[in-house]
Design an enzyme around this catalytic site. Sequence first.
Site, PDB file in Angstrom:
ATOM      1  N   HIS A   6      -4.206  -2.714   0.612  1.00 24.42           N
ATOM      2  CA  HIS A   6      -4.373  -4.117   0.256  1.00 24.42           C
ATOM      3  C   HIS A   6      -5.277  -4.767   1.308  1.00 24.42           C
ATOM      4  O   HIS A   6      -5.040  -5.893   1.736  1.00 24.42           O
ATOM      5  CB  HIS A   6      -3.025  -4.823   0.206  1.00 24.42           C
ATOM      6  CG  HIS A   6      -2.175  -4.428  -0.961  1.00 24.42           C
ATOM      7  ND1 HIS A   6      -1.095  -5.173  -1.366  1.00 24.42           N
ATOM      8  CD2 HIS A   6      -2.241  -3.385  -1.819  1.00 24.42           C
ATOM      9  CE1 HIS A   6      -0.516  -4.603  -2.409  1.00 24.42           C
ATOM     10  NE2 HIS A   6      -1.206  -3.503  -2.701  1.00 24.42           N
ATOM     11  N   SER A  52       9.227   3.605  -1.099  1.00 29.61           N
ATOM     12  CA  SER A  52       9.077   2.197  -1.465  1.00 29.61           C
ATOM     13  C   SER A  52       9.655   1.272  -0.410  1.00 29.61           C
ATOM     14  O   SER A  52      10.763   1.503   0.099  1.00 29.61           O
ATOM     15  CB  SER A  52       9.783   1.941  -2.800  1.00 29.61           C
ATOM     16  OG  SER A  52       9.697   0.589  -3.170  1.00 29.61           O
ATOM     17  N   GLY A  87       0.811  -1.211   0.000  1.00 30.49           N
ATOM     18  CA  GLY A  87       0.000   0.000   0.000  1.00 30.49           C
ATOM     19  C   GLY A  87       0.846   1.264   0.000  1.00 30.49           C
ATOM     20  O   GLY A  87       2.078   1.212   0.120  1.00 30.49           O
ATOM     21  N   ASN A  88       0.197   2.398  -0.144  1.00 31.35           N
ATOM     22  CA  ASN A  88       0.890   3.680  -0.181  1.00 31.35           C
ATOM     23  C   ASN A  88      -0.110   4.823  -0.062  1.00 31.35           C
ATOM     24  O   ASN A  88      -1.309   4.635  -0.298  1.00 31.35           O
ATOM     25  CB  ASN A  88       1.739   3.842  -1.460  1.00 31.35           C
ATOM     26  CG  ASN A  88       1.142   3.081  -2.628  1.00 31.35           C
ATOM     27  OD1 ASN A  88       0.148   3.505  -3.201  1.00 31.35           O
ATOM     28  ND2 ASN A  88       1.733   1.943  -2.953  1.00 31.35           N
ATOM     29  N   SER A 116       7.352   5.218  -3.852  1.00 27.52           N
ATOM     30  CA  SER A 116       6.589   3.980  -3.975  1.00 27.52           C
ATOM     31  C   SER A 116       6.589   3.481  -5.414  1.00 27.52           C
ATOM     32  O   SER A 116       6.500   4.269  -6.366  1.00 27.52           O
ATOM     33  CB  SER A 116       5.144   4.224  -3.527  1.00 27.52           C
ATOM     34  OG  SER A 116       4.319   3.142  -3.899  1.00 27.52           O
ATOM     35  N   SER A 117       6.671   2.176  -5.566  1.00 29.55           N
ATOM     36  CA  SER A 117       6.627   1.590  -6.910  1.00 29.55           C
ATOM     37  C   SER A 117       5.294   1.853  -7.607  1.00 29.55           C
ATOM     38  O   SER A 117       5.186   1.718  -8.821  1.00 29.55           O
ATOM     39  CB  SER A 117       6.880   0.082  -6.830  1.00 29.55           C
ATOM     40  OG  SER A 117       5.883  -0.547  -6.043  1.00 29.55           O
ATOM     41  N   GLU A 118       4.291   2.253  -6.832  1.00 29.59           N
ATOM     42  CA  GLU A 118       2.974   2.546  -7.397  1.00 29.59           C
ATOM     43  C   GLU A 118       2.774   4.041  -7.671  1.00 29.59           C
ATOM     44  O   GLU A 118       1.641   4.506  -7.806  1.00 29.59           O
ATOM     45  CB  GLU A 118       1.875   2.059  -6.448  1.00 29.59           C
ATOM     46  CG  GLU A 118       1.814   0.561  -6.262  1.00 29.59           C
ATOM     47  CD  GLU A 118       1.377  -0.195  -7.505  1.00 29.59           C
ATOM     48  OE1 GLU A 118       1.177   0.449  -8.565  1.00 29.59           O
ATOM     49  OE2 GLU A 118       1.242  -1.406  -7.430  1.00 29.59           O
ATOM     50  N   HIS A 155      -5.326  -7.167  -6.962  1.00 26.73           N
ATOM     51  CA  HIS A 155      -4.305  -6.299  -6.386  1.00 26.73           C
ATOM     52  C   HIS A 155      -4.724  -5.714  -5.045  1.00 26.73           C
ATOM     53  O   HIS A 155      -4.100  -6.007  -4.021  1.00 26.73           O
ATOM     54  CB  HIS A 155      -4.021  -5.178  -7.399  1.00 26.73           C
ATOM     55  CG  HIS A 155      -2.905  -4.278  -7.033  1.00 26.73           C
ATOM     56  ND1 HIS A 155      -2.189  -3.553  -7.948  1.00 26.73           N
ATOM     57  CD2 HIS A 155      -2.373  -3.922  -5.824  1.00 26.73           C
ATOM     58  CE1 HIS A 155      -1.266  -2.831  -7.347  1.00 26.73           C
ATOM     59  NE2 HIS A 155      -1.366  -3.032  -6.041  1.00 26.73           N
ATOM     60  N   HIS A 188      -3.971   4.001  -1.090  1.00 27.76           N
ATOM     61  CA  HIS A 188      -3.988   2.696  -1.760  1.00 27.76           C
ATOM     62  C   HIS A 188      -3.727   1.616  -0.721  1.00 27.76           C
ATOM     63  O   HIS A 188      -2.689   1.624  -0.058  1.00 27.76           O
ATOM     64  CB  HIS A 188      -2.934   2.655  -2.859  1.00 27.76           C
ATOM     65  CG  HIS A 188      -2.659   1.279  -3.384  1.00 27.76           C
ATOM     66  ND1 HIS A 188      -3.656   0.370  -3.667  1.00 27.76           N
ATOM     67  CD2 HIS A 188      -1.495   0.655  -3.683  1.00 27.76           C
ATOM     68  CE1 HIS A 188      -3.117  -0.752  -4.123  1.00 27.76           C
ATOM     69  NE2 HIS A 188      -1.802  -0.601  -4.119  1.00 27.76           N
TER      70      HIS A 188
END
Length: 202
Positions: free
Chosen positions: A100, A46, A28-29, A77-79, A161, A98
């Site tokens: 999970h 990240s 998450g982020n 973050s990778s997102e 996801h 975001h």
Amino acid sequence: MDHIKIRESIVKYSKLMYDEHLVSATSGNISVRLPERPNAFAITPSSESYATMSPDRIVIMTIDGEILRCPDDAKPSSEWRLHAELYRAKPSVNAIVHTHSPYATSFAVLRENIPLILIEMQPWLGGEIPLAEYAPTGSLQLGLNAARDIGDKGGCLLANHGAVAVGSDLDLAYVRASYVEDAAKIYHMARSIGKPYVIPMN
């Protein structure tokens, strides 16, 4: 470019998100758009523990990927593309959460939306919780799909996801993320004992 209050608020809600089990480990982020620069935002780093995260670890970048502030050993973050494309497409969105969260993610894995089954879903989320089409984690396409498929709702599921919630500020985005998980949990429980009734849209 300091934005300490924004960075502190991101850390505060990141720890709350972890404590309330909307994420596990480093998944998450959270991000917040910069008020004086709409094409830039602050975002969690990240793969860092929420339990020990501090405001100085928060990254600031533009929606095009330019890094404006980042500790030497950190990265965004990778997102970040998910956040960037939502900000690009939705000028009224100023914060994104975001998660999970397990119940919401279970429906994302089933690739099902969550219909309007609770009265609070209408004022807080805008009705049902739609499903965004699958795209690989961290990809531009994931961001494009989410920005398209969330429509005018306060949150959506990300196929296989997790979930994402948006708001005019971080308080609202977080409340919406919580309601997404609450609705998913109740829908899951109701389906396990019977057939849920869907509230008709007026």
